[in-house]
Structure formats: C-alpha cells, structure tokens
Design a protein around this motif. Structure first.
Motif, PDB file in Angstrom:
ATOM      1  N   GLY A  62      -1.310   2.670  -5.861  1.00 25.26           N
ATOM      2  CA  GLY A  62      -2.609   1.895  -6.199  1.00 25.26           C
ATOM      3  C   GLY A  62      -3.146   2.530  -7.572  1.00 25.26           C
ATOM      4  O   GLY A  62      -3.453   1.576  -8.324  1.00 25.26           O
ATOM      5  N   HIS A  75     -10.642   1.311  -6.191  1.00 23.98           N
ATOM      6  CA  HIS A  75     -10.517   0.271  -5.159  1.00 23.98           C
ATOM      7  C   HIS A  75      -8.955   0.180  -4.826  1.00 23.98           C
ATOM      8  O   HIS A  75      -8.642   0.152  -3.593  1.00 23.98           O
ATOM      9  N   TYR A  76      -8.022   0.281  -5.691  1.00 19.89           N
ATOM     10  CA  TYR A  76      -6.612   0.147  -5.408  1.00 19.89           C
ATOM     11  C   TYR A  76      -6.168   1.556  -4.928  1.00 19.89           C
ATOM     12  O   TYR A  76      -5.276   1.451  -3.926  1.00 19.89           O
ATOM     13  N   SER A  79      -7.343   1.928  -1.027  1.00 18.52           N
ATOM     14  CA  SER A  79      -6.543   0.742  -0.268  1.00 18.52           C
ATOM     15  C   SER A  79      -5.095   0.968  -0.051  1.00 18.52           C
ATOM     16  O   SER A  79      -4.403   0.949   1.074  1.00 18.52           O
ATOM     17  N   ARG A  80      -4.366   1.585  -1.079  1.00 14.23           N
ATOM     18  CA  ARG A  80      -3.007   1.463  -0.989  1.00 14.23           C
ATOM     19  C   ARG A  80      -2.601   2.980  -0.414  1.00 14.23           C
ATOM     20  O   ARG A  80      -1.703   2.914   0.306  1.00 14.23           O
ATOM     21  N   ALA A  83      -2.861   2.526   3.278  1.00 22.89           N
ATOM     22  CA  ALA A  83      -1.786   1.708   3.638  1.00 22.89           C
ATOM     23  C   ALA A  83      -0.559   2.499   3.875  1.00 22.89           C
ATOM     24  O   ALA A  83       0.056   2.338   4.811  1.00 22.89           O
ATOM     25  N   SER A 113      -4.922  -3.759   3.720  1.00 24.69           N
ATOM     26  CA  SER A 113      -5.147  -3.287   2.477  1.00 24.69           C
ATOM     27  C   SER A 113      -6.165  -4.340   1.492  1.00 24.69           C
ATOM     28  O   SER A 113      -7.190  -3.747   1.075  1.00 24.69           O
ATOM     29  N   GLN A 114      -5.904  -5.578   1.589  1.00 27.11           N
ATOM     30  CA  GLN A 114      -6.474  -6.618   1.009  1.00 27.11           C
ATOM     31  C   GLN A 114      -7.986  -6.643   1.494  1.00 27.11           C
ATOM     32  O   GLN A 114      -8.994  -6.729   0.783  1.00 27.11           O
ATOM     33  N   LEU A 116      -9.679  -3.955   2.928  1.00 32.21           N
ATOM     34  CA  LEU A 116     -10.446  -2.889   2.425  1.00 32.21           C
ATOM     35  C   LEU A 116     -10.785  -3.230   1.189  1.00 32.21           C
ATOM     36  O   LEU A 116     -11.826  -2.795   0.586  1.00 32.21           O
ATOM     37  N   LEU A 117      -9.877  -3.819   0.425  1.00 40.45           N
ATOM     38  CA  LEU A 117     -10.110  -4.060  -1.189  1.00 40.45           C
ATOM     39  C   LEU A 117     -11.367  -4.880  -1.204  1.00 40.45           C
ATOM     40  O   LEU A 117     -12.159  -4.798  -2.248  1.00 40.45           O
ATOM     41  N   LEU A 120     -14.312  -2.921  -0.798  1.00 41.92           N
ATOM     42  CA  LEU A 120     -14.699  -2.228  -2.067  1.00 41.92           C
ATOM     43  C   LEU A 120     -14.865  -2.926  -3.228  1.00 41.92           C
ATOM     44  O   LEU A 120     -15.912  -2.300  -4.123  1.00 41.92           O
ATOM     45  N   THR A 133      -4.868 -13.707   0.543  1.00 45.75           N
ATOM     46  CA  THR A 133      -4.473 -12.613   1.244  1.00 45.75           C
ATOM     47  C   THR A 133      -3.427 -12.937   2.419  1.00 45.75           C
ATOM     48  O   THR A 133      -2.508 -12.156   2.534  1.00 45.75           O
TER      49      THR A 133
END
Length: 160
Positions: A62, A75-76, A79-80, A83, A113-114, A116-117, A120, A133
């Motif tokens: 991320g 954000h990344y 989410s990562r 994941a 993840s996407q 969640l992104l 965010l 996505t």
C-alpha cells in the motif's frame, strides 16, 4: 532461514510488482481496466505466508502503490494492509493453497480492497469505479495463476 527466505521473497516481489504496475499494467489494459499487480502479489503471498508476514507485506504494498500514484498513502496502506491480514487468515479458515484458491482469493481480496478504498477516498464516478473494480478483480484472478506457480515453488518447504 525460512524467515529470511520469506522476507527476501517479499522484498523482491514487492519491488517487481510495483515496477510492473508502473510499466506493465497501463500497456495491458483491456477497455481501460488495468490489473493491480501489487495487490495480486499480496493476495497470493498471503496464502503461502503467515498472517503477520502477509499484513506487513500488505502495508508496504500500500505504501509503495500510494507513493507511486502520488496520492495520500493512508488510503492505500489501510486497504492493502487489511487485504494482507485477511488473506493471511486463510490458513485459519481451513483453505488449502492451490491455483484455484489463489485465483479466487485474489479476486475476492481485490474487490474487498477496492471497496474499502472507495469508502476511504471516494472517486468521482461510482459506476465506472465499480466496473473497473470488477474488471480488475477478474484480471488479478488470472494474474494470480502464474504468481502462485512461482511463489509456491520459492516458498515451498524443503523436501516437499
């Protein structure tokens, strides 16, 4: 020695995944949908490594992806990291690593993840984002097959 091997594999894998995301992904976009190579690496790696290692790899994936995109890293990273954590929990869920599980888990973790992104850092076009996505999840699921084949050979226990 096992920890060193996992760490070195993670370091080289993240570096290659980030480099491929910058060079490979835009050139192989299908209808504007690009694979998310670092996320695919995290998903497959999480099947073969511990929950802690997977979470750490997710965090750094991320951070690298956010830095390369030139956006807010938070954000990344969140989410990562999640994941990696949930992917690393696959052993606790009783999943046996194989190619089909790797492809399916990669697709599911990409969507999760996407999404969640999305919450965010909301994008402008929701419909386009959801379409991208789903497309990226399918692309990553296919990409997981060669990544799993490579990582399972590298991270296999000696004598197996």
């Amino acid at each position: 020695m096992k920890g060193f091997k996992v760490g070195l594999t993670a370091l080289i894998g993240l570096y290659l995944a980030s480099a491929l995301q910058q060079s490979f992904a835009p050139r192989f976009a299908i209808f504007g949908i690009m694979p998310d190579v670092p996320l695919a690496f995290v998903a497959v790696f999480s099947l073969l490594a511990s929950r802690l290692a997977s979470t750490v790899v997710g965090f750094f994936a991320g951070a690298m992806q956010g830095a390369l995109a030139g956006v807010n890293l938070t954000h990344y990273v969140i989410s990562r990291t999640l994941a990696g954590f949930f992917g690393g929990s696959s052993a606790a869920m009783g999943l046996q690593p194989n190619v089909a599980v790797a492809a399916l888990m990669t697709a599911v973790l990409t969507v999760a993840s996407q999404i969640l992104l999305f919450f965010l850092a909301p994008p402008g076009g929701i419909g386009r984002f959801l379409g991208d996505t789903i497309g990226a999840a399918m692309y990553n699921g296919v990409l997981a097959i060669p990544v799993y084949a490579l990582l399972s050979k590298i991270l296999a226990a000696p004598g197996s």
